[in-house]
Design a protein around this motif. Sequence first.
Motif, short mmCIF file in Angstrom:
data_model
loop_
_atom_site.label_atom_id
_atom_site.label_comp_id
_atom_site.label_asym_id
_atom_site.label_seq_id
_atom_site.Cartn_x
_atom_site.Cartn_y
_atom_site.Cartn_z
N GLY A 214 -2.60 8.97 6.31
CA GLY A 214 -3.04 8.03 5.28
C GLY A 214 -2.92 6.59 5.69
N HIS A 215 -2.72 6.32 6.99
CA HIS A 215 -2.61 4.95 7.46
C HIS A 215 -3.99 4.33 7.59
N GLU A 216 -4.11 3.05 7.24
CA GLU A 216 -5.42 2.40 7.19
C GLU A 216 -6.07 2.25 8.56
N GLU B 224 6.77 9.82 1.56
CA GLU B 224 6.25 9.97 0.20
C GLU B 224 6.58 8.74 -0.65
N ASN C 161 7.59 5.54 0.60
CA ASN C 161 7.26 4.23 1.19
C ASN C 161 5.88 4.15 1.81
N GLY C 162 5.15 5.27 1.84
CA GLY C 162 3.85 5.27 2.46
C GLY C 162 3.94 5.53 3.96
N PRO C 163 2.77 5.53 4.63
CA PRO C 163 2.72 5.94 6.04
C PRO C 163 3.08 4.82 7.02
N TYR C 164 4.07 4.00 6.67
CA TYR C 164 4.45 2.90 7.55
C TYR C 164 5.03 3.40 8.88
N ARG D 220 3.87 -4.81 1.21
CA ARG D 220 3.56 -4.65 -0.21
C ARG D 220 4.83 -4.39 -1.01
N THR D 221 5.75 -3.62 -0.43
CA THR D 221 7.01 -3.34 -1.12
C THR D 221 7.85 -4.60 -1.26
N GLU E 5 2.42 -1.52 4.54
CA GLU E 5 3.04 -0.81 3.42
C GLU E 5 4.35 -1.47 3.00
#
Length: 284
Positions: free
Chosen positions: A92-94, A52, A54-57, A253-254, A250
């Motif tokens: 949700g991974h690209e 939630e 850090n994203g779906p890395y 970007r962080t 992800e």
Amino acid sequence: MSELSDLIPVEAIRLDVAAPDWQSAVRTAGDLLVSTDVSTDTYTEEMLRNVEENGPYIVIAPGFAFAHARPSPAVRRTGMSWVRLSTPVNFGHETNDPVHLVVALAAEDAGAHTQAMGALARLLADPDTSAALDHAPTPEALRQILVGDTTPEPEPESAAAPAAAAAAAAAATPSDAAPEQPAAKGSGHGMHKILTVCGNGVGTSLFLKSTLDKVLDRWKWGRYITTEATDTISAKGKASEAVAIMTSREIARTLGDVGVPVRVIQDFTSTKEVDAAMRDLYDV
């Protein structure tokens, strides 16, 4: 260091699980860690919060998510669980969605499971073994594949693979052969360091480090380049020591601008993709 077979008992494997969403898939993997006395429910919540925030890395290869969080008091001992889904779910991974396999890790520290991560990366990178894992009929059959990790590594499409280099030495062009000593764009000679980075430094970054180490071994560049798996916070401080960072989109970007090249890797088990990133970095 722990072997992969030591970390995943039969009781920590569930096959063809129905999960409506990624949260349920991760929670199932966390429940197995709890039931095998590896961690508590708190750690499961930490794994969910990791995605939630850090994203779906953690979706580090097509169809594969490696759920984990930082070492914490919620971890009783280092261990893993394996959940194969009956129907893939989206994280949700690209590029790597949908996910049909969730492996969860609870680690007491950042070092004890390094060998197991390398073994798992080799298994999933081999098409035949990966297919066998996808079709194993029972947890016992699947664990037997894990225990019998004797799959030879595939021959690389690498600039410096010894067999290929010997066969093509006479016809090699500068772009076909690795230089005797690497010099990354904008860097000098001498010992280099490349950081592999994830949110917590104990899971996906170790996967990527294992793949990078395989490429360096094949190139015979291990004496020129060191690799270190680390987390996002530490990476910002260590970036000045490195010539480059490899990580997920992800996490890149962080990190933002850290003063060194950041190479995004989509499939952390792909020596071909890491090889290409190294070629770009070093103008090979």
